[in-house]
Design a protein around this motif. Structure first.
Motif, short mmCIF file in Angstrom:
data_model
loop_
_atom_site.label_atom_id
_atom_site.label_comp_id
_atom_site.label_asym_id
_atom_site.label_seq_id
_atom_site.Cartn_x
_atom_site.Cartn_y
_atom_site.Cartn_z
N GLN A 126 2.16 3.62 -8.22
CA GLN A 126 2.83 2.32 -8.25
C GLN A 126 3.09 1.99 -9.72
OE1 GLN A 126 1.93 -1.18 -5.63
NE2 GLN A 126 1.10 -2.05 -7.50
N ALA A 127 4.36 1.88 -10.08
CA ALA A 127 4.72 1.69 -11.49
C ALA A 127 4.15 0.38 -12.04
CB ALA A 127 6.24 1.67 -11.64
N TRP A 128 3.92 0.35 -13.31
CA TRP A 128 3.48 -0.81 -14.11
C TRP A 128 2.15 -1.39 -13.66
CZ3 TRP A 128 8.53 -2.06 -11.73
CH2 TRP A 128 9.56 -1.40 -12.38
N SER A 129 1.35 -0.62 -13.01
CA SER A 129 0.11 -1.22 -12.52
C SER A 129 -1.07 -0.29 -12.78
CB SER A 129 0.21 -1.58 -11.05
OG SER A 129 0.45 -0.43 -10.29
N SER A 130 -1.19 0.18 -14.02
CA SER A 130 -2.29 1.09 -14.35
C SER A 130 -3.64 0.47 -14.02
CB SER A 130 -2.23 1.48 -15.84
OG SER A 130 -1.08 2.26 -16.08
N VAL B 133 12.65 -3.42 -17.36
CA VAL B 133 12.14 -2.12 -16.91
C VAL B 133 13.13 -1.52 -15.90
CG1 VAL B 133 9.71 -2.63 -17.28
CG2 VAL B 133 10.76 -3.22 -15.09
N ASP B 134 12.95 -0.27 -15.61
CA ASP B 134 13.82 0.45 -14.67
C ASP B 134 13.41 0.06 -13.25
OD1 ASP B 134 15.13 2.19 -13.07
OD2 ASP B 134 14.32 4.02 -14.01
N LEU B 135 14.17 -0.83 -12.65
CA LEU B 135 13.77 -1.36 -11.34
C LEU B 135 13.84 -0.30 -10.23
CD1 LEU B 135 15.28 -4.96 -11.45
CD2 LEU B 135 12.88 -4.31 -11.59
N THR B 136 14.48 0.82 -10.49
CA THR B 136 14.49 1.87 -9.46
C THR B 136 13.08 2.42 -9.24
OG1 THR B 136 14.99 3.66 -11.01
CG2 THR B 136 16.88 2.54 -9.98
N MET C 48 10.71 0.73 -8.54
CA MET C 48 10.14 -0.09 -7.45
C MET C 48 10.33 0.58 -6.09
SD MET C 48 9.13 -3.27 -8.46
CE MET C 48 9.44 -4.47 -7.18
N ALA C 49 11.26 1.53 -6.02
CA ALA C 49 11.69 2.04 -4.71
C ALA C 49 10.52 2.47 -3.83
CB ALA C 49 12.66 3.19 -4.91
N GLY C 50 9.58 3.22 -4.40
CA GLY C 50 8.47 3.73 -3.60
C GLY C 50 7.48 2.66 -3.15
N MET C 51 7.59 1.45 -3.72
CA MET C 51 6.63 0.40 -3.39
C MET C 51 7.15 -0.52 -2.29
SD MET C 51 6.01 -1.11 -7.15
CE MET C 51 6.16 -0.06 -8.57
N LEU C 52 8.44 -0.46 -2.03
CA LEU C 52 9.00 -1.43 -1.07
C LEU C 52 8.61 -1.04 0.35
CD1 LEU C 52 12.53 -1.82 -2.66
CD2 LEU C 52 10.50 -3.25 -2.99
N PRO C 53 8.20 -2.03 1.16
CA PRO C 53 7.83 -1.69 2.54
C PRO C 53 8.95 -0.93 3.24
CG PRO C 53 7.26 -3.96 2.05
CD PRO C 53 8.04 -3.45 0.87
N TYR C 54 8.59 0.13 3.94
CA TYR C 54 9.55 0.99 4.62
C TYR C 54 10.38 0.19 5.64
CZ TYR C 54 10.56 3.86 8.75
OH TYR C 54 11.13 4.41 9.85
N HIS C 55 9.70 -0.74 6.33
CA HIS C 55 10.37 -1.43 7.44
C HIS C 55 10.37 -2.94 7.19
CE1 HIS C 55 11.46 -2.59 11.42
NE2 HIS C 55 10.25 -2.80 11.87
N ARG C 56 9.17 -3.50 7.01
CA ARG C 56 9.00 -4.94 6.78
C ARG C 56 7.61 -5.12 6.21
NH1 ARG C 56 5.24 -6.67 10.43
NH2 ARG C 56 5.08 -5.56 12.39
N PRO C 57 7.36 -6.21 5.48
CA PRO C 57 5.97 -6.46 5.05
C PRO C 57 5.11 -6.83 6.25
CG PRO C 57 7.41 -8.26 4.36
CD PRO C 57 8.30 -7.23 5.00
N ALA C 58 3.81 -6.57 6.12
CA ALA C 58 2.87 -6.96 7.19
C ALA C 58 2.56 -8.45 7.08
CB ALA C 58 1.58 -6.17 7.03
#
Ligand SMILES: NC(=O)c1ccc[n+]([C@@H]2O[C@H](COP(=O)([O-])OP(=O)(O)OC[C@H]3O[C@@H](n4cnc5c(N)ncnc54)[C@H](O)[C@@H]3O)[C@@H](O)[C@H]2O)c1
Length: 237
Positions: A136-140, A189-192, A194-204
């Motif tokens: 997850q980017a930017w969250s070391s 920052v390069d907002l792309t 973020m792609a891997g962090m976005l919920p696949y379908h919807r947030p819980a």
């Protein structure tokens, strides 16, 4: 279901979001719930205001709970804070705060409850994140804290499992709670990324996590020990 009848459960982070929903769920199944948070907690059997960064206050707080109820059966470590920073800008203060609440607080709550859980043959459910299982980017700091929660879950599970207690964790993906405000991407920052962090379908919604906490905390999960239960709607599949 009345899986928590006669059980005493502690839920940290019970003032909001996933912790709030978990406290509600355990109570709805007959549990007696002690809610711990730095903010005031409503609608629990005992509410305790505690900042988990105050490590010296943790053992006395747990002693207070045992004085009141005589036992502890379940500890759900849910309290946590989010944080984004460019690595170039991270500060020791912010790093220590994130590790302090998410990882160190989880560990010392567990340590203080351990003798009582050994006595009751109880269990711990910790809160990791998909940020601890995947990048997850930017969250070391945040990702390190959650990776640490997974490592301590597995370590405590194996160290104590033969003594009859279970230690598991849940790795939520995106859940609609106020913590989202603490994950504002840094500027420019390069907002792309973020792609891997976005919920696949919807947030819980928080109750969809609470049901997973209730499962792992219950005897239905009697053979689950040291597991990381990813509850992310398929995002990391
Ligand atoms: N919401 C998500 O998308 C998501 C995803 C993965 C993991 N998580 C994890 O789930 C857990 C719960 O988060 P949430 O989404 O319900 O957020 P939330 O902000 O709604 O709830 C977090 C709670 O923790 C409490 N807390 C924070 N710092 C504390 C401290 N120092 N001492 C005591 N209490 C403290 C807050 O007051 C709050 O009530 C966290 O560990 C978080 O990292 C959340």
């Amino acid at each position: 279901m009345n899986r928590f009848e006669d059980k005493i459960a502690i839920v940290t982070g019970a003032a909001s979001g996933i912790g709030r929903a978990t406290a509600d769920r355990l109570r709805s199944e007959g549990g007696t719930v002690v809610g711990i948070d730095r903010d005031p907690v409503d609608d629990v059997d005992m509410a305790i205001q505690l900042d988990l960064l105050d490590l010296g206050a943790i053992a006395p707080t747990v002693a207070q709970i045992v004085d009141a109820y005589g036992r502890i059966d379940v500890l759900c470590n849910v309290a946590g804070i989010g944080h984004f920073a460019r690595d170039e800008d991270e500060t020791p203060e912010a790093w220590n705060r994130v590790i302090g609440v998410n990882l160190t607080g989880t560990y010392f709550m567990s340590q203080a409850c351990l003798p009582h859980l050994l006595e009751s043959q109880g269990n711990i459910v910790n809160t990791a994140s998909t940020a601890g299982t995947n990048a997850q980017a930017w969250s070391s700091a945040y990702s390190a804290s959650k990776g640490g929660v997974i490592a301590l879950t597995q370590t405590m599970a194996i160290t104590n499992g033969r003594s009859g207690i279970r230690v598991n964790c849940i790795a939520p993906g995106g859940v609609e709670t106020p913590i989202g405000e603490q994950f504002t991407p840094p500027e420019d920052v390069d907002l792309t990324l973020m792609a891997g962090m976005l919920p696949y379908h919807r947030p819980a919604q928080p109750p969809e996590l609470a049901s997973a906490f209730a499962f792992l905390a219950s005897d239905d999960a009697s053979y689950c020990n040291g597991i990381v239960l990813r509850v992310d709607g398929g995002t990391m599949a």
